[in-house]
Scaffold this motif. Structure first.
Motif, PDB file in Angstrom:
ATOM      1  N   VAL A 252      69.464  35.023 130.705  1.00  0.00           N
ATOM      2  CA  VAL A 252      70.244  36.091 130.600  1.00  0.00           C
ATOM      3  C   VAL A 252      70.689  36.403 131.902  1.00  0.00           C
ATOM      4  O   VAL A 252      69.962  36.622 132.845  1.00  0.00           O
ATOM      5  N   VAL A 253      72.135  36.448 132.230  1.00  0.00           N
ATOM      6  CA  VAL A 253      72.505  36.705 133.442  1.00  0.00           C
ATOM      7  C   VAL A 253      73.181  38.067 133.519  1.00  0.00           C
ATOM      8  O   VAL A 253      74.268  38.266 132.645  1.00  0.00           O
ATOM      9  N   PHE A 254      73.073  38.842 134.254  1.00  0.00           N
ATOM     10  CA  PHE A 254      73.799  40.102 134.859  1.00  0.00           C
ATOM     11  C   PHE A 254      74.508  40.043 136.055  1.00  0.00           C
ATOM     12  O   PHE A 254      73.979  40.027 136.994  1.00  0.00           O
ATOM     13  N   SER A 255      75.986  40.182 135.580  1.00  0.00           N
ATOM     14  CA  SER A 255      76.871  40.185 136.824  1.00  0.00           C
ATOM     15  C   SER A 255      77.970  40.879 136.404  1.00  0.00           C
ATOM     16  O   SER A 255      78.485  40.600 135.311  1.00  0.00           O
ATOM     17  N   LYS A 256      78.453  41.587 137.371  1.00  0.00           N
ATOM     18  CA  LYS A 256      79.846  42.498 137.122  1.00  0.00           C
ATOM     19  C   LYS A 256      80.902  41.457 137.648  1.00  0.00           C
ATOM     20  O   LYS A 256      82.068  42.088 137.589  1.00  0.00           O
ATOM     21  N   GLY A 257      80.681  40.328 138.003  1.00  0.00           N
ATOM     22  CA  GLY A 257      81.838  39.643 138.746  1.00  0.00           C
ATOM     23  C   GLY A 257      82.016  38.235 137.900  1.00  0.00           C
ATOM     24  O   GLY A 257      81.682  38.398 136.496  1.00  0.00           O
ATOM     25  N   ASP A 258      82.177  37.276 138.403  1.00  0.00           N
ATOM     26  CA  ASP A 258      82.834  36.107 137.474  1.00  0.00           C
ATOM     27  C   ASP A 258      81.498  34.944 137.819  1.00  0.00           C
ATOM     28  O   ASP A 258      81.971  33.903 137.849  1.00  0.00           O
ATOM     29  N   LEU A 259      80.321  35.324 138.141  1.00  0.00           N
ATOM     30  CA  LEU A 259      79.164  34.505 138.360  1.00  0.00           C
ATOM     31  C   LEU A 259      79.012  33.384 137.161  1.00  0.00           C
ATOM     32  O   LEU A 259      79.031  33.905 136.242  1.00  0.00           O
ATOM     33  N   CYS A 260      78.994  32.224 137.666  1.00  0.00           N
ATOM     34  CA  CYS A 260      78.501  31.176 136.494  1.00  0.00           C
ATOM     35  C   CYS A 260      77.318  30.453 137.089  1.00  0.00           C
ATOM     36  O   CYS A 260      77.775  29.665 138.070  1.00  0.00           O
ATOM     37  N   ILE A 261      76.352  30.456 136.540  1.00  0.00           N
ATOM     38  CA  ILE A 261      75.184  29.472 136.912  1.00  0.00           C
ATOM     39  C   ILE A 261      74.872  28.507 135.747  1.00  0.00           C
ATOM     40  O   ILE A 261      74.415  28.880 134.735  1.00  0.00           O
TER      41      ILE A 261
ATOM     42  N   PRO B 184      61.389  39.590 121.279  1.00  0.00           N
ATOM     43  CA  PRO B 184      60.025  39.423 121.772  1.00  0.00           C
ATOM     44  C   PRO B 184      59.583  38.029 121.346  1.00  0.00           C
ATOM     45  O   PRO B 184      58.499  37.401 121.995  1.00  0.00           O
ATOM     46  N   SER B 185      60.252  37.329 120.557  1.00  0.00           N
ATOM     47  CA  SER B 185      59.924  35.906 119.882  1.00  0.00           C
ATOM     48  C   SER B 185      60.406  34.926 120.889  1.00  0.00           C
ATOM     49  O   SER B 185      60.063  33.652 120.817  1.00  0.00           O
ATOM     50  N   LYS B 186      61.271  35.373 122.138  1.00  0.00           N
ATOM     51  CA  LYS B 186      61.495  34.368 122.744  1.00  0.00           C
ATOM     52  C   LYS B 186      61.275  34.867 124.459  1.00  0.00           C
ATOM     53  O   LYS B 186      61.099  35.928 124.849  1.00  0.00           O
ATOM     54  N   ASN B 187      60.826  33.512 125.116  1.00  0.00           N
ATOM     55  CA  ASN B 187      60.628  33.750 126.373  1.00  0.00           C
ATOM     56  C   ASN B 187      62.069  33.817 127.041  1.00  0.00           C
ATOM     57  O   ASN B 187      62.801  32.713 127.286  1.00  0.00           O
ATOM     58  N   THR B 188      62.423  34.831 127.635  1.00  0.00           N
ATOM     59  CA  THR B 188      63.579  35.219 128.311  1.00  0.00           C
ATOM     60  C   THR B 188      63.580  35.368 129.936  1.00  0.00           C
ATOM     61  O   THR B 188      62.810  35.953 130.434  1.00  0.00           O
ATOM     62  N   GLU B 189      64.183  34.723 130.713  1.00  0.00           N
ATOM     63  CA  GLU B 189      64.436  34.702 132.264  1.00  0.00           C
ATOM     64  C   GLU B 189      65.746  35.506 132.331  1.00  0.00           C
ATOM     65  O   GLU B 189      66.768  35.070 132.096  1.00  0.00           O
ATOM     66  N   ILE B 190      65.613  36.826 132.979  1.00  0.00           N
ATOM     67  CA  ILE B 190      66.588  37.602 133.331  1.00  0.00           C
ATOM     68  C   ILE B 190      67.024  37.295 134.700  1.00  0.00           C
ATOM     69  O   ILE B 190      66.200  37.493 135.716  1.00  0.00           O
ATOM     70  N   ILE B 191      68.288  37.220 135.073  1.00  0.00           N
ATOM     71  CA  ILE B 191      68.826  36.752 136.336  1.00  0.00           C
ATOM     72  C   ILE B 191      69.723  37.953 136.892  1.00  0.00           C
ATOM     73  O   ILE B 191      70.701  38.102 136.126  1.00  0.00           O
ATOM     74  N   PHE B 192      69.427  38.396 137.900  1.00  0.00           N
ATOM     75  CA  PHE B 192      70.198  39.581 138.454  1.00  0.00           C
ATOM     76  C   PHE B 192      71.350  38.906 139.752  1.00  0.00           C
ATOM     77  O   PHE B 192      70.651  38.297 140.612  1.00  0.00           O
ATOM     78  N   ASP B 193      72.700  39.365 139.546  1.00  0.00           N
ATOM     79  CA  ASP B 193      73.347  39.004 140.726  1.00  0.00           C
ATOM     80  C   ASP B 193      73.382  40.142 141.599  1.00  0.00           C
ATOM     81  O   ASP B 193      74.018  41.254 141.457  1.00  0.00           O
ATOM     82  N   THR B 194      72.705  39.882 142.679  1.00  0.00           N
ATOM     83  CA  THR B 194      72.316  40.961 143.776  1.00  0.00           C
ATOM     84  C   THR B 194      73.692  41.139 144.571  1.00  0.00           C
ATOM     85  O   THR B 194      73.649  42.362 145.277  1.00  0.00           O
ATOM     86  N   SER B 195      74.622  40.595 144.154  1.00  0.00           N
ATOM     87  CA  SER B 195      76.239  40.943 144.839  1.00  0.00           C
ATOM     88  C   SER B 195      76.811  42.087 144.106  1.00  0.00           C
ATOM     89  O   SER B 195      77.706  42.731 144.728  1.00  0.00           O
ATOM     90  N   THR B 196      76.548  42.035 142.914  1.00  0.00           N
ATOM     91  CA  THR B 196      76.885  42.999 142.024  1.00  0.00           C
ATOM     92  C   THR B 196      76.414  44.284 141.476  1.00  0.00           C
ATOM     93  O   THR B 196      76.828  45.111 141.078  1.00  0.00           O
ATOM     94  N   PHE B 197      74.929  43.893 141.469  1.00  0.00           N
ATOM     95  CA  PHE B 197      74.080  44.958 141.220  1.00  0.00           C
ATOM     96  C   PHE B 197      73.249  45.404 142.409  1.00  0.00           C
ATOM     97  O   PHE B 197      72.924  44.681 143.010  1.00  0.00           O
ATOM     98  N   SER B 198      72.977  46.924 142.358  1.00  0.00           N
ATOM     99  CA  SER B 198      72.386  47.189 143.457  1.00  0.00           C
ATOM    100  C   SER B 198      70.728  46.908 143.290  1.00  0.00           C
ATOM    101  O   SER B 198      70.317  46.573 142.242  1.00  0.00           O
ATOM    102  N   PHE B 199      69.885  46.795 144.447  1.00  0.00           N
ATOM    103  CA  PHE B 199      68.663  46.561 144.175  1.00  0.00           C
ATOM    104  C   PHE B 199      67.897  47.639 143.620  1.00  0.00           C
ATOM    105  O   PHE B 199      66.867  47.620 142.744  1.00  0.00           O
ATOM    106  N   THR B 200      68.431  48.824 143.804  1.00  0.00           N
ATOM    107  CA  THR B 200      67.808  50.224 143.029  1.00  0.00           C
ATOM    108  C   THR B 200      68.060  49.789 141.460  1.00  0.00           C
ATOM    109  O   THR B 200      67.240  50.340 140.685  1.00  0.00           O
TER     110      THR B 200
END
Length: 371
Positions: free
Chosen positions: A286-295, A314-330
């Protein structure tokens, strides 16, 4: 100058880069400086620093002088009224320094620490600790603190992770202190190579009549396992460090020496049976990005622009990826704290160098994925 950030680096180039990005954001609106001391790294940490952070002060040591001396060298170059001792394997929320400086001004405290979480969003109990007397060491080694708060002095369990208040010992991964006080107490004791240095400094500050505080209203990610591989060398050095602290501040105790010996055996047994690698097969990215990031990770990648779009399965092992250029570290840290689940792991995407970074367990070295 109000604040000097002191970061001692040794061979953690990618974690250092991420840390510096977060620190720069957190220093916005504060008259401050960043000082990085490199303890003769053999990776390209210094080259990266010169290329990507030319305004950051870089001190290149010719040898690995250890944690205490390395930090003392940095403080000697600092100009701030306050200093923050910070590990390179950390990520700072944008509001952290402002909140901590305001809290410190109201208290005139000794050392202030904050809430630390690991790479999975779980609270790190060493964020607040008590003095490791022989009895307290006993309760820690044999896990009595897990049974009742009566035995909870090692992790200062008179406070929950959501309560600010006085504590005895703070962790060296994040320490905020007035520079003049740091100098007055002599800084970190250079006779101790590592591991008891933060305990020693905290206790020395206490003995001078100051109060140390844990502050819960901001959080810092501390990947923890990155700076030190917890092997046999770690065990021996940790034992030596604790003996150094006890002999310096207390009478020599056969009980304490015995507890350290037993603790070393317990440590060795636990480490022997711990899983060596906590990485797992990922069912979905799962990629969180407010831009046009494509990984390009796999066909199992889902993109969201808002956190409330995500529903955990809960039945899936999910890796969440944060786009740090569009989401704050907070925002990222808050999401991690609120969504810590066994089936979730987290990585940050650092666009400037095109890599993913994170850790699935506080006892493992982190993972770097170059894209």
């Amino acid at each position: 100058m109000q604040l000097s950030i002191i970061i001692l680096n040794y061979n953690v180039r990618y974690f250092l880069e991420q840390c510096l990005y977060s620190v720069q954001k957190a220093l916005e609106g504060i008259e401050g400086e960043i000082i990085v001391i490199d303890n003769a790294s053999t990776d390209d940490s210094c080259t990266m620093m010169k290329l990507k952070f030319p305004t950051v002060t870089l001190i290149e040591n010719t040898a690995n002088f250890g944690y205490p001396k390395g930090n003392n060298i940095g403080v000697a170059h600092a100009k701030g009224e306050y200093i923050c001792i910070l590990n390179p394997d950390t990520v700072i929320a944008e509001d952290a320094f402002k909140k901590l400086l305001a809290f410190n001004c109201n208290l005139s405290a000794g050392i202030i620490g904050c809430k630390l979480i690991d790479g999975t969003g779980n609270f790190l109990p060493e964020s607040k600790r008590g003095v490791p007397t022989p009895w307290v060491a006993f309760t820690k080694i044999f896990g009595l603190y897990k049974i009742s708060n009566y035995f909870g002095k090692y992790y200062a369990q008179h406070l929950t992770e959501h309560q600010s208040g006085k504590v005895a010992i703070l962790v060296g991964a994040f320490m905020l202190i007035q520079r003049k006080l740091y100098i007055e107490v002599g800084g970190f004791d250079e006779n101790c190579f590592m591991y008891s240095d933060d305990i020693d400094l905290s206790y020395t500050v206490l003995k001078m009549g100051n109060s140390n505080y844990y502050f819960h209203e901001t959080a810092v990610i501390h990947y923890k396992g990155e700076s030190t591989v917890r092997d046999e060398t770690y065990r021996k050095r940790f034992q030596e460090a604790m003996q150094f602290f006890y002999k310096k501040h207390f009478k020599k105790s056969w009980f304490f020496d015995g507890m350290m010996f037993v603790g070393s055996l317990v440590f060795s047994m636990v480490k022997k049976h711990e899983p060596k690698d906590t990485r797992r097969k990922i069912d979905e990215y799962v990629v969180f990005s407010k831009g046009d990031l494509c990984i390009d990770l796999s066909q199992k990648t889902v993109y969201f622009s808002r956190f409330n779009q995500f529903k955990n399965d809960p039945s899936k092992n999910t890796e969440i990826i944060f786009d740090t250029s569009t989401f704050s570290f907070t925002e990222i840290i808050t999401f991690m704290e609120e969504n810590k689940k066994k089936n979730l792991s987290f990585k940050n995407y650092i666009s400037s160098s095109n890599y993913l970074i994170g850790s699935n367990h506080s006892k493992d070295k982190g993972q770097i994925i170059l894209l």
